[in-house]
Write an enzyme that holds these catalytic residues in place. Sequence first.
Site, short mmCIF file in Angstrom:
data_model
loop_
_atom_site.label_atom_id
_atom_site.label_comp_id
_atom_site.label_asym_id
_atom_site.label_seq_id
_atom_site.Cartn_x
_atom_site.Cartn_y
_atom_site.Cartn_z
N GLY A 3 3.86 2.83 -9.77
CA GLY A 3 5.14 2.98 -10.46
C GLY A 3 5.25 4.35 -11.12
N SER A 89 -0.09 -4.51 1.00
CA SER A 89 -1.42 -3.93 0.98
C SER A 89 -2.06 -4.11 2.35
CB SER A 89 -2.24 -4.67 -0.07
OG SER A 89 -3.60 -4.62 0.23
N SER A 90 -3.00 -3.23 2.68
CA SER A 90 -3.66 -3.35 3.98
C SER A 90 -4.48 -4.64 4.09
CB SER A 90 -4.57 -2.14 4.23
OG SER A 90 -5.51 -2.02 3.19
N CYS A 91 -4.76 -5.28 2.95
CA CYS A 91 -5.58 -6.50 3.03
C CYS A 91 -4.79 -7.71 3.54
CB CYS A 91 -6.26 -6.81 1.70
SG CYS A 91 -5.11 -7.38 0.48
N TYR A 118 -4.79 -12.71 -3.00
CA TYR A 118 -3.89 -11.54 -3.12
C TYR A 118 -3.14 -11.32 -1.80
CZ TYR A 118 -2.56 -6.66 -3.92
OH TYR A 118 -1.85 -5.48 -4.06
N LYS A 122 0.88 -11.35 -1.00
CA LYS A 122 1.56 -10.17 -0.46
C LYS A 122 2.25 -10.49 0.87
CE LYS A 122 1.09 -7.07 -3.56
NZ LYS A 122 2.30 -6.48 -4.16
N PRO A 145 0.42 -0.06 2.08
CA PRO A 145 -0.45 1.10 1.89
C PRO A 145 -1.92 0.74 2.05
CG PRO A 145 0.51 0.40 -0.21
CD PRO A 145 0.93 -0.61 0.81
N ASN A 147 -6.01 1.62 0.74
CA ASN A 147 -6.55 1.67 -0.63
C ASN A 147 -6.03 2.94 -1.33
OD1 ASN A 147 -8.05 -0.39 0.57
ND2 ASN A 147 -9.88 0.06 -0.63
N LEU A 148 -5.51 2.76 -2.54
CA LEU A 148 -4.90 3.86 -3.28
C LEU A 148 -5.78 4.31 -4.43
CD1 LEU A 148 -1.37 2.22 -3.52
CD2 LEU A 148 -2.03 4.06 -1.95
N HIS A 161 -11.02 -1.00 -8.67
CA HIS A 161 -11.36 -0.70 -7.28
C HIS A 161 -12.51 0.32 -7.27
CE1 HIS A 161 -7.28 -2.34 -6.29
NE2 HIS A 161 -8.02 -2.90 -5.36
N ARG A 191 -13.68 2.62 4.42
CA ARG A 191 -12.37 2.44 3.80
C ARG A 191 -11.54 3.70 4.01
NH1 ARG A 191 -14.07 -1.92 3.58
NH2 ARG A 191 -14.12 -3.45 1.90
P1 GDP Z 1 -11.72 -3.77 -1.21
O1 GDP Z 1 -11.30 -2.57 -0.42
O2 GDP Z 1 -10.65 -4.81 -1.29
O3 GDP Z 1 -13.01 -4.34 -0.72
O4 GDP Z 1 -11.86 -3.32 -2.73
P2 GDP Z 1 -12.87 -2.45 -3.65
O5 GDP Z 1 -12.26 -1.12 -3.86
O6 GDP Z 1 -13.16 -3.25 -4.87
O7 GDP Z 1 -14.23 -2.30 -2.84
C1 GDP Z 1 -14.39 -1.45 -1.73
C2 GDP Z 1 -15.84 -1.37 -1.33
O8 GDP Z 1 -16.55 -0.59 -2.30
C3 GDP Z 1 -16.58 -2.73 -1.26
O9 GDP Z 1 -17.45 -2.69 -0.15
C4 GDP Z 1 -17.38 -2.73 -2.57
O10 GDP Z 1 -18.54 -3.54 -2.51
C5 GDP Z 1 -17.76 -1.25 -2.67
N1 GDP Z 1 -18.18 -0.82 -4.02
C6 GDP Z 1 -19.30 -0.10 -4.31
N2 GDP Z 1 -19.46 0.07 -5.63
C7 GDP Z 1 -18.38 -0.52 -6.22
C8 GDP Z 1 -17.96 -0.68 -7.57
O11 GDP Z 1 -18.60 -0.25 -8.53
N3 GDP Z 1 -16.78 -1.34 -7.78
C9 GDP Z 1 -16.03 -1.84 -6.74
N4 GDP Z 1 -14.87 -2.46 -7.02
N5 GDP Z 1 -16.42 -1.74 -5.45
C10 GDP Z 1 -17.57 -1.08 -5.19
#
Ligand code: GDP
Length: 295
Positions: A3, A89-91, A118, A122, A145, A147-148, A161, A191
């Site tokens: 936003g 979201s891409s998920c 989630y 979505k 989108p 991951n942002l 994230h 990612r």
């Molecule tokens: P996702 O894309 O929905 O899986 O969301 P996340 O951004 O939370 O995680 C992306 C990837 O990063 C996953 O494989 C997590 O296990 C890894 N990751 C590594 N370290 C971290 C951390 O400290 N926090 C989070 N959220 N993810 C982490």
Amino acid sequence: MVGSAVVRRLQGEDILNDERIDLRDQLSVREWVQQNKPDVIVLAAAKVGGIKANSDAPAEFLYDNLMIETNVIHAAYEAGVEKLLFLGSSCIYPREAVQPITEDALLTSPLEPTNEAYAIAKIAGLKLCEAYRQQHGCDFISTMPCNLYGPGDRFDFESSHVIPALMMKAHEAKVKNAKTLEVWGSGKPLREFLYVDDLAEALVFLLQHYSDEKPVNVGSGEEVSIAKLAGMIAGVVGFEGALVFDSAKPDGTMRKVMDSSRINKAGWKPSVGLEEGLGRAYEWYLSNQQRACAA
Ligand code: GDP
């Protein structure tokens, strides 16, 4: 985060950005939309979080997001809003979708369990836009989108994230002179990350040029492993210790790269590379630490 980026992008335009309304409350949303009669709504508001937050609070992720979408989309229809852009979201795409994921992969096989609640919410939002277009002729569109990250992100060790979480951890490790930085999972998942101001540009582009029921993917096309990302973040922050991978933590889906060729062919391309974007996000974090942690 999204936003604020849209507001930055539209500076100088007549924007209504009222943060006081609880979008889960049907009456407040209906009254606000009726009173303010916006021409366009960008529905970027959502309950969002990283892999752990999603697993810990599936009821909240489902309930909050369903309520927000249903209330805003229906109120927009009732008030005759000319255009609404819904952010997914891409998920929403199946865990085993063929990569890069095209828009046609939607609902072709099961979802990734770590963010299923989630994703279901979505998907419902996207389907609402589709249904209001079909039944009532509303010009409601949706975009997915990847991951942002960027200014305005939520920085929290547990619920963020990966980018803000690792940035915060690396920063703290540097300040405390720690020897290691803990990274969840194996480091192998891939990612795709997009800087939020690039997304804002894409959203305005879609508002101006797109009108169809099919969702549009918006990604950077730049794929990176979590291990490489962690190394880049350590570099940006200036943490010189070792990365330690915690295999007890989930990896989530192993690969999630989107096919963004539709929007690319139409004329939008991202402009901020990952290295540059991480630097900017870290600068924002350093000058907004209190705000970042409260977001
Ligand atoms: P996702 O894309 O929905 O899986 O969301 P996340 O951004 O939370 O995680 C992306 C990837 O990063 C996953 O494989 C997590 O296990 C890894 N990751 C590594 N370290 C971290 C951390 O400290 N926090 C989070 N959220 N993810 C982490």
